[in-house]
Structure formats: C-alpha cells, structure tokens
Design an enzyme around this catalytic site. Structure first.
Site, mmCIF file in Angstrom:
data_model
loop_
_atom_site.group_PDB
_atom_site.id
_atom_site.type_symbol
_atom_site.label_atom_id
_atom_site.label_comp_id
_atom_site.label_asym_id
_atom_site.label_seq_id
_atom_site.Cartn_x
_atom_site.Cartn_y
_atom_site.Cartn_z
ATOM 1 N N HIS A 259 -5.586 9.268 -0.238
ATOM 2 C CA HIS A 259 -5.593 8.387 1.053
ATOM 3 C C HIS A 259 -6.464 8.785 2.272
ATOM 4 O O HIS A 259 -6.362 9.226 3.325
ATOM 5 C CB HIS A 259 -4.172 8.568 1.606
ATOM 6 C CG HIS A 259 -3.733 7.271 2.509
ATOM 7 N ND1 HIS A 259 -3.843 7.281 3.958
ATOM 8 C CD2 HIS A 259 -3.217 6.094 2.027
ATOM 9 C CE1 HIS A 259 -3.632 5.925 4.258
ATOM 10 N NE2 HIS A 259 -3.270 5.097 3.183
ATOM 11 N N HIS B 50 3.676 -2.199 3.089
ATOM 12 C CA HIS B 50 3.778 -0.850 2.669
ATOM 13 C C HIS B 50 5.173 -0.477 2.058
ATOM 14 O O HIS B 50 6.189 -0.710 2.491
ATOM 15 C CB HIS B 50 3.589 0.269 3.724
ATOM 16 C CG HIS B 50 2.175 0.171 4.360
ATOM 17 N ND1 HIS B 50 1.882 -0.885 5.426
ATOM 18 C CD2 HIS B 50 0.912 0.809 4.316
ATOM 19 C CE1 HIS B 50 0.606 -0.868 5.676
ATOM 20 N NE2 HIS B 50 0.146 0.376 5.166
ATOM 21 N N ASP C 281 0.816 -1.176 0.072
ATOM 22 C CA ASP C 281 -0.008 0.037 -0.126
ATOM 23 C C ASP C 281 0.909 1.362 0.033
ATOM 24 O O ASP C 281 1.929 1.264 0.285
ATOM 25 C CB ASP C 281 -1.038 -0.155 1.255
ATOM 26 C CG ASP C 281 -2.084 -0.955 1.321
ATOM 27 O OD1 ASP C 281 -2.038 -1.599 0.147
ATOM 28 O OD2 ASP C 281 -3.008 -1.106 2.114
ATOM 29 N N ASP C 282 0.208 2.411 -0.503
ATOM 30 C CA ASP C 282 0.634 3.927 -0.103
ATOM 31 C C ASP C 282 1.731 4.109 -1.402
ATOM 32 O O ASP C 282 2.212 5.122 -1.162
ATOM 33 C CB ASP C 282 1.303 3.853 1.160
ATOM 34 C CG ASP C 282 0.322 3.713 2.151
ATOM 35 O OD1 ASP C 282 -1.050 3.591 1.758
ATOM 36 O OD2 ASP C 282 0.642 3.824 3.265
HETATM 37 ZN ZN ZN Z 1 -2.761 3.423 2.790
#
Ligand code: ZN
Length: 223
Positions: A88, A178, A33-34
């Site tokens: 986000h 992440h 993620d991210d």
């Molecule tokens: Zn996130």
C-alpha cells in the site's frame, strides 16, 4: 478534502488512466480496495451474489499472503483481481524503482497464491507519478474511478456515502468502495443500498474490461 466526482478536466489530464468505462448500457463497475479482509470480504461476496453482481477487487499483496483462502473465494465467485501494490505505497512519496518493485511483487504474489494474472492496477491514494505510470501501463490498465463513495471517511455516515453514489453514478461508472476494517461501518450501510438502488434502476454490475493483452511474463522496463 477530496472530490467526490472527478472533474472532466482532471480526467482528461490523466487520460492514460481508466476513469470510467465508455458504454451506452446501464453497467456499473464496483471496485473494492485494500482487501482481502477476514469476514468483511466474505460479507461483500455474499451480498454481491444476491444481486448476481460481479466486481473487481484491488488487493494488497501482503494481505493476499495472509488470507489466500479469501482470495480463492473471490475468484470462485467470478470476480476479478487487480493489484493495489504489495504494501500500500504512496507513489508520490516513493522512489520509482522501489514503487515498481513493490507493484511487481504484488502481481507475483496474487499470481502465486491464486493463479490469477492481474490486468488492472489501482495506485493507493490515487497517487502515482508519470514515471511510475509509464512503466506500468504497458502491462496493466491503471484504474482510477469516477465515483468515490467516501466509505473510508470517518466523518461520513453510511447513508451519506450512498447518497453520493446515487447522485453521481451514470452508465459505465467505476465506483470506489473498500473491503477494509476502517471502511466497514459505512460500507455496511452504503453497499446494500447501492446494489438495491442501481438494480432497481436497471443496472447490472460487471468486472472491469480487459483492454490490453497482459504479458504472461511480467517484465517491467525499469528506467
Ligand atoms: Zn488503498
């Protein structure tokens, strides 16, 4: 405090979401993620390549706009892209209309910059309301996870993140990592160990399955 392994009760309550893939084979689904994040995402790509591992990257639209080259490399390596909203957003703190617009924008950004049509969505912080989910589910699988590495937790050590993964992983597990600056000190330790250990155990790593036909033209029924 958050739960490392999501209890069955919670999983069945939110049964419209994908928590784990049903399979009898030793397959693990790594998710990141991210990103995209300079250097870190490329480091992940190189490492995955060493293990012939495929994964799914849940991208933040704003980051895609900043680093389209990285997104291209992710696709070139055979991985999947999913949406992680444009900015986000926390679904519990965001009006449904605003949330859906942001989600839609992220899918369009990913498509515009990479040509990839997303079929998966992961709500930031795992927080999404039923109303929001209802509008997204017709076009996208909402992907949660059953194993949280904890790489985002500043109080954790990388080797402990790996220990949690090792303890809780099973066939079809969706594992959360992440590719972010915040997670890096732990990711750097936990990801290589995870790949090494699971490979030794006979696991292979695949992109998330696509369980629904993604509508070519994204039109969300915004209530
Ligand atoms: Zn996130």
């Amino acid at each position: 405090m958050y739960l490392r392994r999501i209890p069955k009760l919670i999983q069945s309550y939110y049964s419209g979401y994908l928590w784990r893939v049903k399979t009898k084979e030793k397959i693990a689904y790594l998710t990141f993620d991210d990103g995209p994040t300079p250097e870190i995402t490329d480091w992940v790509l190189n490492l995955l390549k060493q293990y012939e591992a495929k994964a799914t990257f849940f991208l933040v639209g704003e980051n895609v706009k900043q680093y389209p080259d990285i997104v291209h490399r992710v696709i070139d390596c055979g991985h999947f892209l999913g949406s992680h909203t444009q900015t986000h957003l926390n679904g519990w703190k965001t009006e449904t209309k605003v949330y859906l617009k942001d989600f839609l924008q992220s899918c369009q950004t990913i498509n515009e910059y990479s040509g990839f049509q997303t079929a998966h969505f992961r709500p930031p912080y795992g927080k999404i309301t039923r109303a929001q989910a209802r509008s997204i589910l017709p076009t996208h699988e909402i992907v949660m996870m059953d194993v949280i590495s904890g790489d985002f937790d500043l109080n954790m050590k990388g080797k402990d993140c790996f220990k949690y993964v090792k303890k809780h992983v099973r066939k079809g597990s969706i594992i959360l990592f992440h590719d972010s600056i915040k997670a890096w000190p732990r990711l750097e330790i936990a990801l290589p160990k995870t790949l090494e250990y699971l490979s030794e155990q006979g696991y292979r790593f695949e992109t998330l399955p696509v369980n629904r036909e993604v509508k070519q033209k994204l039109e969300l029924p915004i209530a």
